[in-house]
Motif scaffolding. Structure first.
Motif, PDB file in Angstrom:
ATOM      1  N   ARG A   1      -3.420   2.051   5.653  1.00 31.18           N
ATOM      2  CA  ARG A   1      -4.461   2.706   4.851  1.00 31.18           C
ATOM      3  C   ARG A   1      -4.528   4.196   5.157  1.00 31.18           C
ATOM      4  O   ARG A   1      -4.640   5.034   4.235  1.00 31.18           O
ATOM      5  CB  ARG A   1      -5.819   2.043   5.123  1.00 31.18           C
TER       6      ARG A   1
ATOM      7  N   LEU B   1      -8.462   1.510  -0.690  1.00 28.09           N
ATOM      8  CA  LEU B   1      -8.259   2.131   0.617  1.00 28.09           C
ATOM      9  C   LEU B   1      -9.569   2.424   1.331  1.00 28.09           C
ATOM     10  O   LEU B   1      -9.649   2.350   2.564  1.00 28.09           O
ATOM     11  CB  LEU B   1      -7.458   3.426   0.463  1.00 28.09           C
TER      12      LEU B   1
ATOM     13  N   LEU C   1       0.825  -1.212   0.000  1.00 27.72           N
ATOM     14  CA  LEU C   1       0.000   0.000   0.000  1.00 27.72           C
ATOM     15  C   LEU C   1       0.857   1.260   0.000  1.00 27.72           C
ATOM     16  O   LEU C   1       0.489   2.271  -0.599  1.00 27.72           O
ATOM     17  CB  LEU C   1      -0.919   0.001   1.217  1.00 27.72           C
TER      18      LEU C   1
END
Length: 578
Positions: free
Chosen positions: A205, A187, A168
């Motif tokens: 996130r 996300l 991420l």
């Protein structure tokens, strides 16, 4: 006048009647009168049971008098006594103090209810048992429902949280609007964390949302997850609220839970923000005495709490990499710092009304470029007022305003004159996709010709209605056949003219499939991780590794992201400067 009876009133009044009659009949009521009634009630139940047992062993008794015998409630009468040899009491048998004692037992001769049920097994084989760990049943966290994103709630199932956090944070999306949109979907989608490492994934996130310049969604996501459940969550929530201007709620939470403070400066700021100036001053003096805060930040806090003392003092030296709290402190003392050289999240602070129009425009373009701002917000700022000067961003504002005026007139000639200029301005700002989202439908209704028609068709292919535009390509567009085939999802090698087009055509072939490494992830149910790794492959393919480009697009199609695959390929073909 009749009165309305309350619920349960008659039920409470009925048992009191016998007691009232017995009291009125006696000249001097005895204290233990109620106790005798209770004893009589219990003896009545016992004697009725004994009477029933004795009657069953003796010959039939002579008929009793038709006159009902009186007795205390619950005692047996001649009518209550069962006949000899009957074995069971009649439905109107002896009364009982407890209701369920008077319920007759079921007849042992009747079959059980289980014998009346249909068979539940179709074979003698052992049934399959599904085991779900309790940890996987935690509440999902996200701002968009799975029904809207198309992604399952167990998107991250089976993956390692540390590996997901690394992906991420590192997947590049700057060059592809389609990848930006997919990243925001991942996300913000409502998903459950892995069995282990849920906190790690949540923080990843939040960090990526801030990195993409989206403190508003980061704040909302932290609030949904519970921002005060850990110190790490609160720090990210606090930073987001400082940039959105909504720090009042975070400061109130910090006042109730001081242990969550990321540092001593946050406590001083929040105490002053909530109007508790004596506490803020006391904390500042303690920080001075105990050296709990850096000297530069102490000077900044001192000016924040005592602005009249430093009214004629020279400005402080600006830090190169301020955190959100330092940025807000400079703003409150009247020394606001520009955000152009700061991380994207700081640009969101310029969207507030306290910033000038130019600063708002530059911030809006910067956030739109990464997909963190709705194009309609950008359009509203572009058309808010007339340009104040010329050159740079003012030329883009003027070009877009002239184009919008021509579009509203419906004149094909006016649109043909203004479209090329505004398109060059949007290319300079790298916000072509946002422009296409705003004006593609209106351009489709203008009968353009020549170069203007070719340009309008390319713009329409960058919009969500790309497939509709693909069925009406202009005749003079050289690459129109292959581009239209990509928009329809059926490009072929015969139409491809270079290596990029051949790689794209291979991904859309009937026998295309995800690479083995990603297919193993899909077989294990690791959908989220496979999508992130496919996004990595797409970035490498866009930089020239055509094999990775084919694998990435094929993986998107294999997991059902057909629209993402088509839009990513179209943008790669049409946004040449990317």
């Amino acid at each position: 006048m009749p009165t309305r009876q309350r619920r349960g009133e008659s039920a409470r009044a009925a048992p009191a009647a016998p007691l009232a009659r017995s009291t009125s009949a006696s000249a001097a009521p005895r204290p233990n009168h109620l106790m005798k009634h209770v004893l009589a009630l219990g003896l009545g139940v016992a004697t009725s049971g004994l009477a029933a047992a004795a009657t069953a062993q003796t010959p039939a008794a002579p008929a009793a008098s038709p006159v009902a015998q009186s007795g205390p409630p619950g005692t047996a009468t001649s009518r209550d006594t069962p006949r000899a040899g009957s074995g069971t009491a009649k439905p109107d048998g002896p009364l009982a103090a407890i209701d369920w004692l008077a319920t007759p037992a079921p007849d042992a001769g009747l079959p059980g209810t289980v014998l009346l049920e249909p068979p539940v097994a179709g074979s003698a084989r052992r049934p399959e048992i599904t085991v779900t760990p309790l940890a996987s049943l935690v509440a999902p966290v996200g701002l968009v429902k799975p029904a809207s994103t198309g992604l399952p709630v167990d998107l991250w199932r089976g993956s390692n949280a540390e590996a997901l956090a690394t992906l991420l944070a590192s997947v590049p999306v700057r060059k592809s609007p389609a990848m930006q949109s997919l990243m925001f979907t991942l996300l913000l989608s409502e998903t459950r964390p892995p069995v282990e490492g849920g906190e790690t994934l949540l923080l990843a996130r939040l960090d990526r949302l801030m990195d993409l310049g989206a403190p508003d969604p980061a704040q909302a996501l932290a609030e949904q997850a519970g921002p005060t459940r850990s110190k790490a969550r609160f720090k990210r929530w606090f930073d987001a609220t400082l940039l959105t201007g909504d720090e009042q709620q975070a400061c109130s939470a910090l006042q109730d839970r001081p242990h969550l403070a990321p540092d001593y400066a946050a406590r001083i700021f929040c105490a002053a923000r909530l109007g508790d100036w004596p506490t803020a001053a006391l904390l500042l003096e303690a920080a001075h005495a105990l050296e709990l805060v850096d000297s530069r930040q102490l000077d900044l806090l001192d000016r924040f709490l005592n602005p009249d003392v430093f009214e004629d003092a020279p400005p402080l030296r600006a830090p190169k990499s301020p955190d959100p709290l330092t940025f807000r402190l400079y703003e409150t003392i009247g020394e606001r710092r520009p955000t152009s050289n700061l991380p994207r999240a700081f640009a969101a602070a310029d969207l507030r009304d306290i910033a000038g129009w130019k600063a708002q425009l530059e911030a809006a373009e910067r956030l739109t470029r990464i997909g963190a701002l709705n194009p309609n917000h950008l359009l509203g700022l572009y058309t808010e007022r007339s340009p104040a000067a010329s050159g740079g961003i003012w030329d883009r504002v003027a070009a877009l305003q002239r184009f919008e005026t021509a579009l509203e007139t419906g004149s094909a000639e006016a649109v043909s004159k203004t479209l090329p200029k505004v398109w060059r301005a949007m290319q300079a700002a790298q916000i072509e996709t946002a422009f296409a989202d705003l004006f593609a439908d209106q351009l489709a209704r203008i009968p353009l010709e020549g170069q203007a028609a070719n340009l309008a068709w390319r713009i329409r292919l960058l919009a969500p209605t790309y497939e509709t535009a693909s069925h009406s390509p202009p005749p003079s567009q050289g690459r129109s056949a292959f581009v239209a085939a990509v928009a329809q999802g059926v490009p072929t090698q015969e139409l491809a003219r270079n290596g990029v087009e051949q790689a794209i055509a291979a991904a859309f072939a009937a026998d295309s499939a995800a690479p083995r490494k990603l297919q193993r992830l899909l077989d294990n149910g690791q959908l989220g991780e496979s999508i992130l790794r496919a996004m990595q492959l797409f970035a490498q393919g866009a930089d020239g590794n055509l094999g990775d480009l084919t694998d990435a697009l094929a993986t998107f199609r294999a997991v059902g992201l057909e629209d993402t695959a088509r839009r990513a390929a179209l943008q790669l073909l049409l946004l040449d400067h990317r």
